[in-house]
Design an enzyme around this catalytic site. Structure first.
Site, PDB file in Angstrom:
ATOM      1  N   HIS A 100       1.277  -1.057   0.348  1.00  0.00           N
ATOM      2  CA  HIS A 100       0.199  -0.204  -0.346  1.00  0.00           C
ATOM      3  C   HIS A 100       0.714   1.663  -0.034  1.00  0.00           C
ATOM      4  O   HIS A 100       1.650   1.755   0.814  1.00  0.00           O
ATOM      5  CB  HIS A 100      -1.021   0.004   0.812  1.00  0.00           C
ATOM      6  CG  HIS A 100      -1.821   1.531   1.296  1.00  0.00           C
ATOM      7  ND1 HIS A 100      -1.297   1.705   2.829  1.00  0.00           N
ATOM      8  CD2 HIS A 100      -2.094   1.822   0.319  1.00  0.00           C
ATOM      9  CE1 HIS A 100      -2.225   2.478   2.209  1.00  0.00           C
ATOM     10  NE2 HIS A 100      -2.795   2.934   1.337  1.00  0.00           N
ATOM     11  N   SER A 101       0.567   2.482  -0.822  1.00  0.00           N
ATOM     12  CA  SER A 101       1.474   3.888  -0.620  1.00  0.00           C
ATOM     13  C   SER A 101       3.121   3.520  -0.836  1.00  0.00           C
ATOM     14  O   SER A 101       3.444   2.421  -2.123  1.00  0.00           O
ATOM     15  CB  SER A 101       0.920   4.389   0.414  1.00  0.00           C
ATOM     16  OG  SER A 101       1.460   5.407   0.380  1.00  0.00           O
ATOM     17  N   MET A 102       3.173   3.869  -0.055  1.00  0.00           N
ATOM     18  CA  MET A 102       4.968   3.680  -0.549  1.00  0.00           C
ATOM     19  C   MET A 102       5.796   2.453  -0.284  1.00  0.00           C
ATOM     20  O   MET A 102       6.509   1.920  -0.727  1.00  0.00           O
ATOM     21  CB  MET A 102       5.931   4.532   0.413  1.00  0.00           C
ATOM     22  CG  MET A 102       5.627   6.452   0.229  1.00  0.00           C
ATOM     23  SD  MET A 102       6.829   6.412  -1.660  1.00  0.00           S
ATOM     24  CE  MET A 102       7.691   6.475  -1.188  1.00  0.00           C
ATOM     25  N   SER A 124       0.013   3.761  -5.341  1.00  0.00           N
ATOM     26  CA  SER A 124       1.497   3.305  -4.802  1.00  0.00           C
ATOM     27  C   SER A 124       2.295   4.261  -5.568  1.00  0.00           C
ATOM     28  O   SER A 124       1.568   4.119  -7.117  1.00  0.00           O
ATOM     29  CB  SER A 124       2.068   1.914  -4.805  1.00  0.00           C
ATOM     30  OG  SER A 124       2.026   1.382  -4.001  1.00  0.00           O
TER      31      SER A 124
END
Length: 940
Positions: free
Chosen positions: A168-170, A197
């Site tokens: 998730h995300s970074m 991401s």
């Protein structure tokens, strides 16, 4: 002048608030369903080798479990397929509970004895999107975690050889960064699914480490594309509701022929069709179900582990995240299909259109469309049905026997799932061996449904409409009326291919009769990226669709399409007009991170205006006058445009590169991939036109930010005044020379031992204290002069001569004459130091993420390593301390240096606009240089 400045700043603030409202709240509510745990979730820590635990004391690896499953896995004797969840920026390892709980419930409802073991990593909720110094550590810990997970299965007969990653995300960026490690075996990871991401570029480039990290990842995947083709990566963007990571950043940069790298936006995912914000993409039930279904389809029944076949991985992911045809992955029937239905079940359709409503009674029914006499007149066959059972329903007959088809080929794999029904369109010219098209309208379970089919002409499928110009402000309308005699109409929105465009599309439908009609589905289709969005409308209705793009078309060769799945024999009117508030929202979505650069430029220009006023009249300009003099964008943009024109010349590029000068940054209205592939792309775009608007918004932030700081200082000085002796001197709050030297040494040692941002914050607060003392002195002088305006005291050794009945007030740094000129001197210094304090506050805010990271990990280490502020912050620390003693008189005495500073501040502002939009951390460098010049003007 003052009224005009206030009016301008209020107008700019209004534009900013309108854009923020559209960005944050302009796309409705979050329509995701929540995922729930049926039993209490447990997170069992996985013991890592002592070496790893010592090296990464703030990180941890956990196994998710619930109820009986959690008890069964207490000893970590695992038999499932391993999945590892990676949280993102400030994310918690407990976010894995949605994925883990749904996977557990799915496994319990299956007949096959397969399940998944969901692991999750605790990254200590670090702010890796703002501080890039931890990204490398997280990547290395991820490598160690994967090896630890696979060791848990070493005693199994068929142990897994790889781990599926969900980032998730970074966390998704960290997952791809695994392949940059020298000792990483690429076979350990064969499938990566990332959620919101930012693969293209960081959202905010507040330090050089995050850009270096991205450059390393991008270079690795670009130069080793052939070796990484067996690694399947799916990137899912959140859509319009995710204002933290815009979906354009989630696109994967990969060769066109590499089909194993896929990108999609949540609004285009079948059976999801909703936008998610940055956090809800983790728990959005519709998206979690699609992910879990894909995972279970990827598990081989024989081994209970994920498949090693790249072809199967792509097939399954395409099924669940892109098209979702009625046939399951691998279920396409290449072999001929035979029928055993009786003759009375077959009906030939002699008209151009079929409308059939299945009764409640179970029956077998097939409809035949003969193609032999219709090939020349019609080009396509379109059919739709609200029977959502995932079974074959469209065939091409290759052998007829009377009125029955004996043998056929299955064409159902071309089916596409829409929010209200499934639909299929086939091109008749590609069915040369097919004599009839067969529609299977049987309902063995007695389910009621509707089937609508028709033959279509290619020229009637698409209608072109010119969209209004983006600067028409909604005053120009493009209208088109459709007298629907068919089921599908496509509007080609000419010249709609840029992210700064935004339109309000109103679709009005009217029918004479609405009985047994399927709802209309309106689809905004983007040919160059999977970011389609859907709207469903009843009949009759008036629907408003706000259309914006997540990515621009690089070559402008195609435009967005509006597909209307309409009801037959109805009238549709489509009106298209520019939505200026949405345009502002789009500009903030893409260029909002650049606003600190423009705010810093405006603040620096305001200080330049004050210095110019000091040179001219001996007094600094007020905030309103300084703002009016700083609004001279032509002095900034013209040099940049000239530089961009020169950079088109190869000889100038060679000279520029030989000097080691950085590439001119472009505004982020196009993807980073475009700029990386074409170094001249930044000079071939139009985005410099957006720069004036960003300058206006940045001016608003600078002006109102300075106003808020002034109000804060005013209130704070009231509370601190009783703690200080009354002062009427401009020198209160200043430091002696030895105190300045000791303070500079202390700040340098503090920054070197702990964190550079901490030292910068201390120095900024010290300068703020100087402003507070000046504000208290200004208030004291004003009160005293108001009480005795006709009496002017004379100089004395210990204080000033007061009128009868008044006490004497001693000064901390001398005894000035109590006159209006003394009050004016204090106000002049206060005006100057207010601007300097605002500038120092901005630099402190830009370095705040590294300070937060240092404070968050203080129990693990005392020194921040790496420190993005060190040693670049040392000149800024020295300047901020020396400027405490600066006043207008010292500036006036330095004519030569003041002239040089005035001439150099403007080029610094130009350089800031040219090199900081994609490298925000450079703002601190430019401000440090500007303050150093100011110190030289005060002391030389």
């Amino acid at each position: 002048m003052r009224l005009a400045v206030y009016a301008f700043c209020c107008f700019a603030l209004g534009l900013l608030l309108v854009g923020l409202r559209e960005l944050l709240f302009g796309f409705g509510e979050n329509r995701c369903s929540m995922t729930y745990m049926f039993e209490y979730p447990e997170y069992r820590r996985v013991q890592l080798p002592k070496r790893v635990a010592r090296q990464y004391p703030s990180y941890g690896l956990y196994l998710y479990g619930e109820g009986a499953y959690a008890q069964e896995t207490r000893g970590l004797k695992l038999t499932g397929a391993p999945v590892l969840f990676l949280p993102g920026n400030a994310g918690s390892y407990k976010q894995a509970r949605s994925l883990g709980s749904v996977a557990l419930r799915k496994a319990e409802n299956l007949d096959r004895p397969i399940h998944m073991n969901v692991f999750t990593i605790d990254f200590n909720e670090e702010l890796v999107a703002l501080y890039g110094g931890s990204l490398r550590r997280q990547t290395q810990f991820l490598h160690e975690s994967i090896k630890a997970i696979l060791r848990l299965y070493k005693d199994r007969p068929d142990p897994p050889t790889s781990v599926v990653l969900v980032g998730h995300s970074m966390g998704g960026v960290v997952a791809r960064a695994l392949f940059t490690l020298a000792r990483f075996n690429p076979r350990l990871v064969s499938l990566i699914i990332t959620q919101a991401s930012p693969h293209q570029a960081p959202v905010l480039s507040l330090d050089p480490y995050i850009l270096e990290f991205y450059s390393t990842v991008r270079h690795r995947w670009a130069t080793n594309a052939e070796n990484l083709r067996n690694v399947t990566v799916l990137s899912v963007g959140g859509g319009y509701l995710d204002f933290q990571v815009r979906s354009g950043l989630t696109a994967l940069s990969c060769p066109i022929d590499d089909l194993s790298k896929m990108s999609v936006v949540a609004t285009a995912v079948p059976r999801t069709w909703v936008s998610t914000d940055h956090i809800s993409i983790v728990w959005c039930k519709e998206l979690v179900l699609a992910t879990v279904r894909a995972f279970f389809d990827l598990i081989e029944p024989e081994t209970g582990q994920f498949t090693e076949s790249p072809e199967k991985r792509m097939s399954v992911l395409n099924y669940h995240f892109f098209r979702h045809p009625v046939l399951q992955p691998g279920g396409a029937q290449d072999a001929p299909v035979t029928f055993s239905a009786p003759p009375e079940a077959w009906k030939e359709v002699n008209t151009l259109r079929l409308f059939y409503s299945a009764p409640k009674e179970a029956q077998v029914m097939y409809f035949l469309f003969a193609l032999s006499s219709r090939r020349k007149a019609y080009s396509h066959f379109h059919c739709r049905s609200n029977n959502m059972e995932m079974t074959s329903w469209l065939y091409g007959c290759t052998q007829m026997s009377g009125s029955m088809c004996v043998q056929a080929v299955d064409l159902s794999s071309l089916t596409e799932l829409l929010p209200a029904y499934k639909a299929v369109t086939v091109k008749i010219s590609e069915l040369l061996s097919v004599s009839h098209l067969i529609i299977d309208a049987s309902n063995p379970s007695g389910t009621e449904f509707v089937v609508e089919c028709e033959l279509q002409r290619e020229e009637s499928l698409t209608v072109s409409v010119q969209v209004p110009h983006v600067l028409s402000f909604g005053l120009t309308v493009s209208d088109i009326s459709i007298n629907s005699s068919g089921l599908l109409h496509t509007l080609q929105l000419q010249d709609f291919h840029q992210v700064y465009q935004a339109f309000r599309i109103t679709i009005t439908s009217h029918c004479k009769t609405t009985k047994d009609r399927l709802p209309s589905v309106y689809r905004l289709r983007v040919p160059w990226f999977h970011e389609d969005s859907f709207d469903k409308a009843s009949i009759p209705s008036v629907s408003e669709i706000y259309s914006t793009l997540h990515t621009s078309r690089r070559d402008n060769a195609s435009s967005a399409l509006l597909q209307l799945h309409t009801a037959p024999n109805c009238q549709y009117k489509v009106s298209i007009r520019t939505s200026f508030p949405k345009v502002l929202g789009q500009i903030l979505r893409f260029c909002g991170p650049v606003l600190p650069v423009y705010s810093a430029v405006v603040l620096l220009l305001m200080i330049r205006a004050q210095l110019s006023s000091i040179k001219r009249s001996g007094h600094p300009a007020g905030m309103q006058e300084g703002m009016s003099q700083s609004l001279q964008l032509h002095k900034l943009e013209l040099p940049i445009l000239l530089l961009l024109l020169l950079l088109r010349q190869s000889w100038f590029q060679d000279v520029w590169s030989s000097l080691g000068l950085p590439v001119v940054d472009s505004l982020p209205l196009n993807s980073v991939e475009d700029l990386s592939q074409d170094p001249k792309a930044s000079v071939q775009e139009w985005p410099r036109i957006v720069s004036p608007l960003l300058f206006v918004l940045g001016s608003s932030i600078a002006f109102w930010g300075s106003t808020v700081l002034r109000v804060f200082v005013c209130f704070l000085s009231f509370f601190l005044a009783p703690l200080h002796r009354p002062s009427v001197s401009r020198d209160c709050g200043t430091l002696r020379l030895h105190s300045q030297i000791l303070l500079i040494i202390f700040l340098i040692v503090l920054g070197g031992v702990t964190c550079g941002a901490l030292a910068l914050m201390v120095s900024s607060l010290l300068h703020l204290y100087r402003v507070l003392r000046l504000r208290m002195a200004e208030r004291s002088l004003s009160h005293m002069l108001n009480l005795a305006p006709q009496k002017v005291s004379q100089k004395s050794e210990n204080g000033f001569r007061a009128s009868d009945g008044q006490s004497k007030v001693k000064e901390c740094n001398g005894s000035p004459l109590l006159t209006e000129s003394v009050l004016q001197d204090v106000r002049d210094d206060l005006q100057l130091h207010f601007s300097l304090s605002t500038l120092l506050t901005l630099t402190m805010m830009l370095s705040l993420p590294s300070l937060i990271h240092w404070r968050h990990n203080l129990r693990y280490w005392f020194h921040l390593d790496p420190d993005p502020c060190w040693p670049h912050v040392v000149p800024l620390l020295i300047s901020s301390v020396l400027l405490i003693n600066c006043n207008t008189d010292t500036l006036l005495r330095s004519k030569l240096m003041l002239n040089l500073t005035l001439h150099l501040l403007l080029p610094l502002c130009v350089g800031m606009l040219a090199s900081c939009p994609l490298h925000i951390y450079r703002v601190t460098y430019f401000l440090s240089a500007a303050l150093t010049l100011l110190v030289c003007s005060c002391y030389l």
